[in-house]
Every structure is written in C-alpha cells, then in structure tokens.
Design an enzyme around this catalytic site. Structure first.
Site, PDB file in Angstrom:
ATOM      1  N   GLU A 136      40.600  49.769  41.992  1.00 31.41           N
ATOM      2  CA  GLU A 136      40.231  50.819  41.042  1.00 31.41           C
ATOM      3  C   GLU A 136      39.422  50.278  39.869  1.00 31.41           C
ATOM      4  O   GLU A 136      39.629  49.151  39.425  1.00 31.41           O
ATOM      5  CB  GLU A 136      41.493  51.497  40.514  1.00 31.41           C
ATOM      6  CG  GLU A 136      42.295  52.185  41.601  1.00 31.41           C
ATOM      7  CD  GLU A 136      43.617  52.732  41.106  1.00 31.41           C
ATOM      8  OE1 GLU A 136      43.799  52.802  39.867  1.00 31.41           O
ATOM      9  OE2 GLU A 136      44.455  53.085  41.936  1.00 31.41           O
ATOM     10  N   CYS A 151      36.813  49.296  32.806  1.00 31.03           N
ATOM     11  CA  CYS A 151      38.013  48.516  33.136  1.00 31.03           C
ATOM     12  C   CYS A 151      37.914  48.097  34.598  1.00 31.03           C
ATOM     13  O   CYS A 151      37.889  48.941  35.500  1.00 31.03           O
ATOM     14  CB  CYS A 151      39.260  49.357  32.888  1.00 31.03           C
ATOM     15  SG  CYS A 151      40.794  48.466  33.193  1.00 31.03           S
ATOM     16  N   CYS A 158      48.749  42.847  43.401  1.00 38.05           N
ATOM     17  CA  CYS A 158      49.090  41.891  42.354  1.00 38.05           C
ATOM     18  C   CYS A 158      50.374  41.168  42.748  1.00 38.05           C
ATOM     19  O   CYS A 158      51.215  41.726  43.458  1.00 38.05           O
ATOM     20  CB  CYS A 158      49.284  42.622  41.022  1.00 38.05           C
ATOM     21  SG  CYS A 158      49.435  41.538  39.587  1.00 38.05           S
ATOM     22  N   CYS A 162      55.220  43.147  37.307  1.00 44.13           N
ATOM     23  CA  CYS A 162      55.649  43.648  35.995  1.00 44.13           C
ATOM     24  C   CYS A 162      56.277  45.021  36.198  1.00 44.13           C
ATOM     25  O   CYS A 162      55.687  45.892  36.841  1.00 44.13           O
ATOM     26  CB  CYS A 162      54.456  43.727  35.044  1.00 44.13           C
ATOM     27  SG  CYS A 162      53.681  42.112  34.732  1.00 44.13           S
ATOM     28  N   CYS A 165      54.492  48.440  35.468  1.00 40.55           N
ATOM     29  CA  CYS A 165      53.129  48.592  35.975  1.00 40.55           C
ATOM     30  C   CYS A 165      53.127  49.097  37.409  1.00 40.55           C
ATOM     31  O   CYS A 165      53.792  48.516  38.271  1.00 40.55           O
ATOM     32  CB  CYS A 165      52.400  47.244  35.888  1.00 40.55           C
ATOM     33  SG  CYS A 165      50.739  47.255  36.581  1.00 40.55           S
ATOM     34  N   GLY A 215      45.529  43.579  39.247  1.00 38.95           N
ATOM     35  CA  GLY A 215      45.569  42.133  39.450  1.00 38.95           C
ATOM     36  C   GLY A 215      45.637  41.337  38.158  1.00 38.95           C
ATOM     37  O   GLY A 215      45.465  41.854  37.064  1.00 38.95           O
ATOM     38  N   GLU A 216      45.921  40.048  38.307  1.00 42.19           N
ATOM     39  CA  GLU A 216      45.933  39.083  37.204  1.00 42.19           C
ATOM     40  C   GLU A 216      44.636  38.282  37.288  1.00 42.19           C
ATOM     41  O   GLU A 216      44.458  37.466  38.192  1.00 42.19           O
ATOM     42  CB  GLU A 216      47.151  38.168  37.326  1.00 42.19           C
ATOM     43  CG  GLU A 216      47.123  36.895  36.495  1.00 42.19           C
ATOM     44  CD  GLU A 216      46.909  37.115  35.002  1.00 42.19           C
ATOM     45  OE1 GLU A 216      45.857  36.674  34.500  1.00 42.19           O
ATOM     46  OE2 GLU A 216      47.776  37.720  34.347  1.00 42.19           O
ATOM     47  N   SER A 269      49.150  40.278  27.588  1.00 39.43           N
ATOM     48  CA  SER A 269      50.181  41.292  27.846  1.00 39.43           C
ATOM     49  C   SER A 269      51.531  40.717  27.446  1.00 39.43           C
ATOM     50  O   SER A 269      52.179  40.047  28.239  1.00 39.43           O
ATOM     51  CB  SER A 269      50.171  41.676  29.337  1.00 39.43           C
ATOM     52  OG  SER A 269      48.957  42.290  29.677  1.00 39.43           O
ATOM     53  N   CYS A 389      47.140  52.524  36.219  1.00 45.11           N
ATOM     54  CA  CYS A 389      46.455  51.627  37.148  1.00 45.11           C
ATOM     55  C   CYS A 389      47.218  51.490  38.466  1.00 45.11           C
ATOM     56  O   CYS A 389      48.411  51.197  38.485  1.00 45.11           O
ATOM     57  CB  CYS A 389      46.296  50.251  36.492  1.00 45.11           C
ATOM     58  SG  CYS A 389      45.088  49.242  37.321  1.00 45.11           S
TER      59      CYS A 389
END
Length: 404
Positions: A136, A151, A158, A162, A165, A215-216, A269, A389
C-alpha cells in the site's frame, strides 16, 4: 546523557563504540534481508526494468548493447524528470535507438489494483507487483497548502508484530526492490500528473516522502537506500533529503548507517516509555531496548534543531496515555532535538485497543509542550477508506480468496 564533555564530541565516542558493537549485528540483519530478496525486475520476455537501477548500472547495460555512456544522462532525464514510460516519447533519442531500447527494456510502474480517495482527499493505492504480491501507498494532502506526503511501503508484510498495527498481523512475504519502492512514488505522481519534476522553489503537490508504510524500512535497508538515492538525484526527481523521513521501530545498527549514508530525517516509533510495556507493544524492543534506541537517536548525524527527530507515540486508552507516561517521555528525550507526534489509535477489526479520549490526548500533549517539545496530535485521515496501514491489502486478499 549529558551533551557536554571534555575532549572530543560525545557523538564521536558513541559512534565509535556503536560501530564496533554493531558491525556484526548489521551483517546479520543484511544477511537475513537477503533471504527475503525481491524478484529480479525483469519481464517474462527478458526485458529489464530501467526503474530502480543506479546510473552506473544503466551505463553498464547500455555498454552491453553497444551504446555510449552519455545515453545514461538522457535516459535518466526522461525517466525521472519527465516521467515518461514510453521510449517513443524520448525526443532527444533517435527513432532507431528508441526501438532498440524498447526491445531490451521497459520503464515500469506497479499496477494499481485498487485506488480509493477519501472525502478528506487522502488517496490510497494498493499496488500489485509482477509476482502478484501487493503493498500500500497513501498520499496525504496538506489541509492548508497545495502539497502533501507520500507514505511508501518497504516490505510485503512485516516481521515486527507490533500489537497496535494492522500490518503486524500479516507475515513478511518479501522485501520490495528499489524499482518497486521508487515505482510507488512515480505511480502516485502519475495519478496527480505531476511531471516533469518541479524545479527549484516551484511548489510540489507530492512534496515529501515518509517511509512509514508496510514493513520496517531498516530491515530492507539496501533497497531503501538505493531507491532514496535515485529519488534525491538532482537531475531526476530531485527531492531533498530534508523532505524524506524514514520511520523505524528502532533497528539500532542500521539507524547509524542510515544517518551516515543518507542523512534523511528520522522518525522513531516509540509508543511506550517503559521497556516492559514496549516489549509487548513493539516486540523489537526485546532486542533493542529504549536506552539503546535513544542513544542511537542522540548520535544520529542529521539531527539538529532545524531537523528534529520525530518520536511517534500512538495513544492507547489506559495503556500508555497517563500523565506519568508523558512526564517520563519528556525525561527520556531530554537533550535530543526532537518533536513528538501523538497518534490517535485508528481501530481495525480484531484489535483489542481503544483510542485515548480527546481530553487525555490534550493533557498528554500539554505536558510535552510545557517541557519545550512540539507535540502535535495527528488528525486521523482517510477513515472512510480502510486507511489503517495494511487494511486494504487484507481486504484484497479476502476478495481474491473468495474469487479463487
């Protein structure tokens, strides 16, 4: 940590210690990233995508087909400044070469499998890549001026889990390649017809990039770095490093590398002020606890009063939103050029969390502001279009499964 010391600057000492401690861990992270490598950016017919390649790589493949290196500059201009996807539109290149290039290469874009525009003009794209995987991208227009943030996602899924999320509910499938990362921004630009790239002080509608999507980013550092260097190239898209922000949950070894190599803005974060709570909310904290993350922030080379580190803090009712939490947050970030983004929780199906009340958000913000830190409360955007997200991807998977 005091910012005053005798002798050399403390950032130098910290950086040296970190370099020694982090080298092995950095190598481990990059080796693991390789296990989730994206597919080669090439079509089934053998044509290679020029998007996402560095200047040197374009020169090399041009030499392979018998073309001179100066063609790289021409192609770069047409791809990244003019935004063309058709070689026949490259008027500075003779027709025989246009045809030769079209036989060997493409100028790709991800396929927009779904596009939703909110009543507040937030626009969300679900991009489908050549292997059918999806990620996305969201364009968030400024409420007051003709500009806004794109964004961008860095991974399909991911690994961080978290708990607040929605993307954390999706397992990591793979990293996105440089072509897919740059392609998200270019496809968003296509949607708003913002080509050629605005020059100098000319206002940009798509004015900033935030690497805050799925994702990170630091677990896909090499593809992110390659993509951002392309985007920052002054002869193409030409977006300043000051207009790019990378958001991380605190992958300490690569925070240092990002600061040294890219010098883009940093957002962290944080979401909790105690390790026991952050271990639950952001499980990566078990590997890189709050103290290590903040030490990396203190030595981040791009941080200054003009370019503050953003601490992102999602407001969860009765979990992390007390006045005591706010006072501890102030203590933790003392001495860091920083601002705090307070984020009202955006509920999604299956989540156990509730948003903090507006009254509590205001109390929390006031404590931080009274200590001298900006602490805007983010206005929720796009709530009518599954804007949390990962939600659009989940919905797409549900529909595809039903159709299959």
């Amino acid at each position: 940590m005091s910012l005053v010391s005798s002798g050399s600057h403390p950032k130098t000492h910290d950086a040296e210690a970190a370099a020694s401690l982090n080298a092995e861990e950095r190598a481990r992270i990059l080796a693991k990233a390789a296990l989730f490598s994206p597919p080669v950016a090439r079509l089934a017919d053998g044509r290679r995508d020029l998007v996402g390649l560095s200047r040197d790589e374009i020169t090399e493949i041009l030499l392979e087909i018998g073309e001179k290196p100066f063609r790289t500059k021409q192609l770069w201009h047409w791809i990244y400044h003019q935004g063309v996807t058709d070689f026949s539109r490259m008027s500075s290149i003779a027709k025989p070469l246009q045809q030769k290039l079209a036989e060997q290469f493409i100028i790709g874009r991800p396929d927009a499998a779904m596009v939703q525009t909110s009543t507040d003009e937030t626009r969300k794209f679900l991009f489908r890549f050549r292997d059918g995987q999806e990620a996305e991208t969201v364009y968030i227009p400024d409420r007051r001026e003709d500009r806004g943030a794109v964004c961008i996602s860095s991974q399909v899924g991911c690994t961080l889990s978290c708990t607040f999320c929605h993307t954390g509910t999706q397992k990591l499938v793979r990293n996105l390649g440089a072509a897919e990362i740059v392609g998200q921004f270019m496809a968003a630009r296509d949607s708003y017809s913002e080509w050629p790239s605005p020059k100098g002080e000319t206002p940009r509608l798509l004015s900033t990039i935030v690497l805050m999507g799925m994702g990170e980013p630091l677990y896909n550092y090499e593809n992110i770095a390659k993509a951002m260097k392309i985007i920052m190239d002054g002869e193409g898209i030409g977006l300043s490093r000051r207009r790019i922000t990378l958001s991380t949950s605190g992958v300490v070894p690569l925070m240092d590398r990002c600061g040294d190599e890219l010098g883009i803005n940093l957002a962290v974060s944080l979401h909790a002020v105690r390790n026991d709570l952050r271990d639950q909310i952001v499980p990566l904290n078990r590997k890189y606890p709050i103290e290590e993350v903040l030490a990396a922030c203190r030595r981040y080379p791009a941080a200054s009063n003009a370019r503050r580190i953003t601490f992102e803090y999602i407001m969860l009712r009765g979990v992390n939103d007390s006045e005591a939490d706010a006072r501890e947050l102030v203590r933790l970030i003392s001495g860091i050029p920083a601002k705090v983004n307070l984020i009202p929780f955006n509920p999604w199906p299956g989540s156990d969390y509730r948003p903090s009340t507006r009254e509590q958000q205001n109390k929390f913000a006031d404590i931080i502001m009274d200590a001298g830190f900006a602490s805007p409360i983010r206005t929720p955007r796009g709530r009518d279009i599954l804007a949390a997200c990962g939600q659009l991807k989940t919905e797409s998977e549900r529909v595809r499964a039903a159709q299959g």
